[in-house]
Design a protein around this motif. Structure first.
Motif, PDB file in Angstrom:
ATOM      1  N   GLY A   1      -8.100  -8.760 -23.266  1.00 17.09           N
ATOM      2  CA  GLY A   1      -7.168  -9.193 -22.234  1.00 17.09           C
ATOM      3  C   GLY A   1      -7.568 -10.440 -21.488  1.00 17.09           C
ATOM      4  O   GLY A   1      -6.804 -10.931 -20.653  1.00 17.09           O
ATOM      5  N   GLY A   2      -8.750 -10.984 -21.756  1.00 15.15           N
ATOM      6  CA  GLY A   2      -9.130 -12.219 -21.097  1.00 15.15           C
ATOM      7  C   GLY A   2      -8.360 -13.406 -21.661  1.00 15.15           C
ATOM      8  O   GLY A   2      -7.572 -13.270 -22.585  1.00 15.15           O
ATOM      9  N   GLY A   3      -8.588 -14.552 -21.066  1.00 13.90           N
ATOM     10  CA  GLY A   3      -7.910 -15.748 -21.532  1.00 13.90           C
ATOM     11  C   GLY A   3      -7.728 -16.742 -20.413  1.00 13.90           C
ATOM     12  O   GLY A   3      -8.437 -16.712 -19.408  1.00 13.90           O
ATOM     13  N   LEU A   4      -6.774 -17.609 -20.617  1.00 16.19           N
ATOM     14  CA  LEU A   4      -6.496 -18.682 -19.664  1.00 16.19           C
ATOM     15  C   LEU A   4      -5.301 -18.319 -18.805  1.00 16.19           C
ATOM     16  O   LEU A   4      -4.281 -17.841 -19.313  1.00 16.19           O
ATOM     17  N   ALA A   5      -5.438 -18.529 -17.503  1.00 18.26           N
ATOM     18  CA  ALA A   5      -4.339 -18.303 -16.577  1.00 18.26           C
ATOM     19  C   ALA A   5      -4.299 -19.457 -15.579  1.00 18.26           C
ATOM     20  O   ALA A   5      -5.295 -20.131 -15.356  1.00 18.26           O
ATOM     21  N   GLN A   6      -3.157 -19.647 -14.996  1.00 20.63           N
ATOM     22  CA  GLN A   6      -3.018 -20.643 -13.939  1.00 20.63           C
ATOM     23  C   GLN A   6      -3.268 -20.013 -12.578  1.00 20.63           C
ATOM     24  O   GLN A   6      -3.156 -18.784 -12.413  1.00 20.63           O
ATOM     25  N   THR A   7      -3.624 -20.836 -11.631  1.00 20.29           N
ATOM     26  CA  THR A   7      -3.773 -20.345 -10.259  1.00 20.29           C
ATOM     27  C   THR A   7      -2.497 -19.641  -9.824  1.00 20.29           C
ATOM     28  O   THR A   7      -1.403 -20.156  -9.997  1.00 20.29           O
ATOM     29  N   GLY A   8      -2.682 -18.448  -9.261  1.00 21.62           N
ATOM     30  CA  GLY A   8      -1.549 -17.640  -8.849  1.00 21.62           C
ATOM     31  C   GLY A   8      -1.045 -16.692  -9.914  1.00 21.62           C
ATOM     32  O   GLY A   8      -0.195 -15.832  -9.626  1.00 21.62           O
ATOM     33  N   GLY A   9      -1.563 -16.823 -11.114  1.00 20.98           N
ATOM     34  CA  GLY A   9      -1.120 -15.973 -12.214  1.00 20.98           C
ATOM     35  C   GLY A   9      -1.832 -14.636 -12.248  1.00 20.98           C
ATOM     36  O   GLY A   9      -2.605 -14.293 -11.344  1.00 20.98           O
ATOM     37  N   SER A  10      -1.572 -13.901 -13.311  1.00 20.51           N
ATOM     38  CA  SER A  10      -2.127 -12.560 -13.472  1.00 20.51           C
ATOM     39  C   SER A  10      -2.670 -12.373 -14.877  1.00 20.51           C
ATOM     40  O   SER A  10      -2.190 -12.992 -15.837  1.00 20.51           O
ATOM     41  N   LEU A  11      -3.647 -11.521 -14.971  1.00 24.10           N
ATOM     42  CA  LEU A  11      -4.177 -11.057 -16.255  1.00 24.10           C
ATOM     43  C   LEU A  11      -4.536  -9.587 -16.099  1.00 24.10           C
ATOM     44  O   LEU A  11      -4.877  -9.128 -15.008  1.00 24.10           O
ATOM     45  N   ARG A  12      -4.490  -8.878 -17.213  1.00 23.36           N
ATOM     46  CA  ARG A  12      -4.901  -7.480 -17.216  1.00 23.36           C
ATOM     47  C   ARG A  12      -5.977  -7.301 -18.264  1.00 23.36           C
ATOM     48  O   ARG A  12      -5.733  -7.533 -19.457  1.00 23.36           O
TER      49      ARG A  12
END
Length: 120
Positions: free
Chosen positions: A8-19
């Motif tokens: 579930g890791g990876g790249l996200a933008q500020t304000g985004g979400s990851l699980r």
């Protein structure tokens, strides 16, 4: 022996979400084998800090700010999984996230880690 595999890791933008998800497996484990499951994160330079953990009953415990209030840990004992829902991500959350599990005999297993990168 307990093996842990994160995903579930990876790249996200500020304000985004990851699980993040972490699955426990092993030839002798069952729902009662593992006591605490949780997540640490490691920053460049090898500083590691507790993000959150939870016991078999599912009561969460969170580490220091700033993750507190933005991250939620949950656990599915039947599936032998632990999750980390990360919301309102900020660049300071960029780290390698490691799942861990405490089990019989006071032993601790670690996953190999999953990289989370938050862009500004």
């Amino acid at each position: 022996q307990v093996q842990l595999v994160e995903s579930g890791g990876g790249l996200a933008q500020t304000g985004g979400s990851l699980r993040l998800s972490c699955a426990a497996s092993g030839p002798t484990i069952d729902v009662n084998t593992i006591s605490v499951m949780g997540w640490f994160r490691e920053y460049p330079g090898n500083r590691r800090e507790l993000v959150a953990d939870t016991g078999r009953g599912g009561v969460p415990h969170y580490g220091e700010d700033p993750a507190k209030g933005r991250f939620t840990i949950s656990r599915d004992n039947a599936k032998k999984m632990v999750y980390l829902q990360m919301n309102k991500l900020i660049p300071e959350d960029t780290a390698v996230y490691y799942c861990y599990a405490d089990y019989q005999g006071g032993r601790r297993a670690w996953g190999l880690g999953t990289l989370v990168t938050v862009s500004s």
